[in-house]
Design an enzyme around this catalytic site. Sequence first.
Site, PDB file in Angstrom:
ATOM      1  CG  HIS A 223      -2.026   0.950   1.276  1.00 19.21           C
ATOM      2  ND1 HIS A 223      -2.422   1.748   0.236  1.00 19.21           N
ATOM      3  CD2 HIS A 223      -2.818   1.310   2.332  1.00 19.21           C
ATOM      4  CE1 HIS A 223      -3.386   2.554   0.637  1.00 19.21           C
ATOM      5  NE2 HIS A 223      -3.642   2.323   1.897  1.00 19.21           N
ATOM      6  CG  HIS A 262      -4.523   0.541  -8.332  1.00 20.28           C
ATOM      7  ND1 HIS A 262      -5.853   0.455  -8.024  1.00 20.28           N
ATOM      8  CD2 HIS A 262      -3.990   1.453  -7.485  1.00 20.28           C
ATOM      9  CE1 HIS A 262      -6.124   1.294  -7.035  1.00 20.28           C
ATOM     10  NE2 HIS A 262      -5.016   1.906  -6.691  1.00 20.28           N
ATOM     11  CG  ASP A 313       2.799   4.280  -4.068  1.00 23.52           C
ATOM     12  OD1 ASP A 313       1.881   3.461  -3.918  1.00 23.52           O
ATOM     13  OD2 ASP A 313       2.928   5.292  -3.356  1.00 23.52           O
TER      14      ASP A 313
HETATM   15  C1  SDX Z   1      -1.524   2.173  -3.420  1.00 20.27           C
HETATM   16  O1  SDX Z   1      -6.146   0.597  -3.207  1.00 20.27           O
HETATM   17  C2  SDX Z   1      -5.729   1.795  -3.461  1.00 20.27           C
HETATM   18  O2  SDX Z   1      -6.397   2.625  -4.002  1.00 20.27           O
HETATM   19  C3  SDX Z   1      -4.297   2.059  -3.022  1.00 20.27           C
HETATM   20  C4  SDX Z   1      -3.698   3.393  -3.488  1.00 20.27           C
HETATM   21  C5  SDX Z   1      -4.318   4.577  -2.775  1.00 20.27           C
HETATM   22  O3  SDX Z   1      -4.250   5.702  -3.298  1.00 20.27           O
HETATM   23  O4  SDX Z   1      -4.763   4.402  -1.605  1.00 20.27           O
HETATM   24  O5  SDX Z   1      -3.879   3.529  -4.883  1.00 20.27           O
HETATM   25  C6  SDX Z   1      -2.201   3.466  -3.161  1.00 20.27           C
HETATM   26  O6  SDX Z   1      -1.435   1.368  -2.526  1.00 20.27           O
HETATM   27  C7  SDX Z   1      -1.036   1.873  -4.809  1.00 20.27           C
HETATM   28  C8  SDX Z   1      -0.431   0.437  -4.934  1.00 20.27           C
HETATM   29  C9  SDX Z   1       1.002   0.481  -4.355  1.00 20.27           C
HETATM   30  N1  SDX Z   1       1.501  -0.874  -4.254  1.00 20.27           N
HETATM   31  C10 SDX Z   1       2.489  -1.301  -5.087  1.00 20.27           C
HETATM   32  O7  SDX Z   1       2.967  -0.644  -6.014  1.00 20.27           O
HETATM   33  C11 SDX Z   1       2.966  -2.699  -4.789  1.00 20.27           C
HETATM   34  C12 SDX Z   1       3.111  -3.489  -6.086  1.00 20.27           C
HETATM   35  N2  SDX Z   1       1.748  -3.716  -6.628  1.00 20.27           N
HETATM   36  C13 SDX Z   1       1.212  -5.037  -6.395  1.00 20.27           C
HETATM   37  O8  SDX Z   1       1.590  -5.635  -5.191  1.00 20.27           O
HETATM   38  C14 SDX Z   1      -0.276  -5.123  -6.740  1.00 20.27           C
HETATM   39  O9  SDX Z   1      -0.436  -4.585  -7.991  1.00 20.27           O
HETATM   40  C15 SDX Z   1      -1.304  -4.533  -5.789  1.00 20.27           C
HETATM   41  C16 SDX Z   1      -1.128  -5.009  -4.395  1.00 20.27           C
HETATM   42  C17 SDX Z   1      -1.254  -3.054  -5.829  1.00 20.27           C
HETATM   43  C18 SDX Z   1      -2.689  -4.975  -6.270  1.00 20.27           C
HETATM   44  O10 SDX Z   1      -2.630  -6.331  -6.309  1.00 20.27           O
HETATM   45  P1  SDX Z   1      -3.887  -7.305  -6.494  1.00 20.27           P
HETATM   46  O11 SDX Z   1      -5.064  -6.586  -7.044  1.00 20.27           O
HETATM   47  O12 SDX Z   1      -4.038  -8.062  -5.235  1.00 20.27           O
HETATM   48  O13 SDX Z   1      -3.349  -8.171  -7.677  1.00 20.27           O
HETATM   49  P2  SDX Z   1      -2.460  -9.458  -7.463  1.00 20.27           P
HETATM   50  O14 SDX Z   1      -1.371  -9.174  -6.468  1.00 20.27           O
HETATM   51  O15 SDX Z   1      -3.371 -10.608  -7.236  1.00 20.27           O
HETATM   52  O16 SDX Z   1      -1.751  -9.576  -8.901  1.00 20.27           O
HETATM   53  C19 SDX Z   1      -2.507 -10.035 -10.039  1.00 20.27           C
HETATM   54  C20 SDX Z   1      -1.472 -10.521 -11.028  1.00 20.27           C
HETATM   55  C21 SDX Z   1      -0.489 -11.506 -10.388  1.00 20.27           C
HETATM   56  O17 SDX Z   1      -0.009 -12.339 -11.428  1.00 20.27           O
HETATM   57  P3  SDX Z   1      -0.362 -13.928 -11.306  1.00 20.27           P
HETATM   58  O18 SDX Z   1       0.307 -14.353 -10.018  1.00 20.27           O
HETATM   59  O19 SDX Z   1      -1.886 -13.993 -11.267  1.00 20.27           O
HETATM   60  O20 SDX Z   1       0.262 -14.494 -12.574  1.00 20.27           O
HETATM   61  O21 SDX Z   1      -0.650  -9.424 -11.469  1.00 20.27           O
HETATM   62  C22 SDX Z   1       0.682  -9.609 -11.038  1.00 20.27           C
HETATM   63  C23 SDX Z   1       0.645 -10.656  -9.919  1.00 20.27           C
HETATM   64  O22 SDX Z   1       1.874 -11.377  -9.897  1.00 20.27           O
HETATM   65  N3  SDX Z   1       1.113  -8.339 -10.463  1.00 20.27           N
HETATM   66  C24 SDX Z   1       2.387  -7.929 -10.453  1.00 20.27           C
HETATM   67  C25 SDX Z   1       2.348  -6.676  -9.856  1.00 20.27           C
HETATM   68  N4  SDX Z   1       1.092  -6.365  -9.510  1.00 20.27           N
HETATM   69  C26 SDX Z   1       0.337  -7.416  -9.881  1.00 20.27           C
HETATM   70  N5  SDX Z   1       3.515  -8.532 -10.914  1.00 20.27           N
HETATM   71  C27 SDX Z   1       4.663  -7.809 -10.754  1.00 20.27           C
HETATM   72  N6  SDX Z   1       4.703  -6.588 -10.181  1.00 20.27           N
HETATM   73  C28 SDX Z   1       3.575  -5.995  -9.731  1.00 20.27           C
HETATM   74  N7  SDX Z   1       3.633  -4.792  -9.166  1.00 20.27           N
END
Ligand code: SDX
Length: 376
Positions: A223, A262, A313
């Site tokens: 997050h 996201h 971010d």
């Molecule tokens: C914020 O919710 C909000 O609105 C938050 C926010 C706000 O203003 O409050 O927008 C602020 O928190 C932004 C997000 C910051 N976090 C990051 O940058 C961390 C990296 N991002 C990921 O961890 C991920 O994208 C999340 C946590 C943000 C969202 O993840 P989800 O919806 O739970 O998706 P997931 O983890 O299940 O991923 C789905 C697929 C997966 O592939 P498979 O395993 O299904 O093959 O997408 C891939 C993931 O591996 N994936 C990524 C990735 N994000 C998703 N792969 C590599 N790098 C990434 N960043």
Amino acid sequence: MSTVTKAGLEDVVVSTSDICFIDGREGRLVYRGYDVDDLVAHSSFEEVAYLLWYGALPTRKELDAHVKALSASATRRLPPKVIALLRTLPRRSTPMEVLRTGVSALSAFDPDAADNSREATLRKAVRLTAQMPTLVAAWERLRRGKPPVAPNPRLGLAANFLYMMTGKKPTDLATQTFDTALILHADHEFNASTFAARVTAATLSDLHSAVTSAIGALKGPLHGGANEQVMLMVEQIKDPARAEAWIRKALADKARVMGFGHRVYRVEDPRAKHLRRLATELGEQAGNTAYVQILNTVAKVVTEDKHIYPNVDLYSGAAYAVMGISTDQFTPIFAISRVAGWAAHVLEQHGNNRLIRPRAEYTGATRASYVPVAQR
Ligand code: SDX
């Protein structure tokens, strides 16, 4: 009882709200009906906080009174005993731990702490929005063995924060950049930290408790903590010429790349373009364009290879780093903006409340027989 939908409450709609709308397909972010692109172009963080709390843009008179309340030294200053508490913390304490502790301590000195009326919560929202920047900046100075810089009531919230962090009046570009970053981070529907605040408020607990819950949630690297992790990645890459090979190896190793992806946006986060522009302008002004060059190369590869897009971010840290802000202060900066949104959601939750208490689909045993320990 319905069975578990998707893990992490993905796509589960838990309540109505008229504070913030996110269009995940079009990549639009709207606060109380106003597109964030318009607010970045025409508004200020102080005015956006008013909009989030009251649901309408202020008149000139209302805005002047609101800014005056937020800027007054009496509002911004920390109680001396809270500063004394900070002095007792180990200097290695992280800024997010100190912010979580400091906000919790502020409730003990707040005259409205036990009052959950809308009027009292609005007064506390002003005080917390004014005090949290002072808290973050005070720790920045204390952990370096320096005395905190007193807030300057003649400066707006963005400029005053940068002044308290560095002891120097910031440039107009730094002030405008920081004010825009504060607008962009102010609210985001039911993100994890905001939902933590609402769950806390739904027990009829108070604003300080809800904000403390939210800070704990924001601290996590999935997050708010992602912006710090992005900068650690940039520092590992170091040289723009190494960026492509580094990110291709990271993706080949199935690494999770911070600053991308996201839960709601299926296209680029609409906030990223503003932060990319500001980080680029600041970098050019400071003669340090390496951070943005690295991030642009990483973004090109991740977007093309994984079809995962930049989120809020990715570029924020590059802008803060060029302003001389330490990496572990990036998430506290997210918090001093998001407290405006958290307060708006606490006000909305209290205004039409029902305890938030979901169920679990129980998968354990139900009739185990107790065996005395001597026979196990
Ligand atoms: C914020 O919710 C909000 O609105 C938050 C926010 C706000 O203003 O409050 O927008 C602020 O928190 C932004 C997000 C910051 N976090 C990051 O940058 C961390 C990296 N991002 C990921 O961890 C991920 O994208 C999340 C946590 C943000 C969202 O993840 P989800 O919806 O739970 O998706 P997931 O983890 O299940 O991923 C789905 C697929 C997966 O592939 P498979 O395993 O299904 O093959 O997408 C891939 C993931 O591996 N994936 C990524 C990735 N994000 C998703 N792969 C590599 N790098 C990434 N960043």
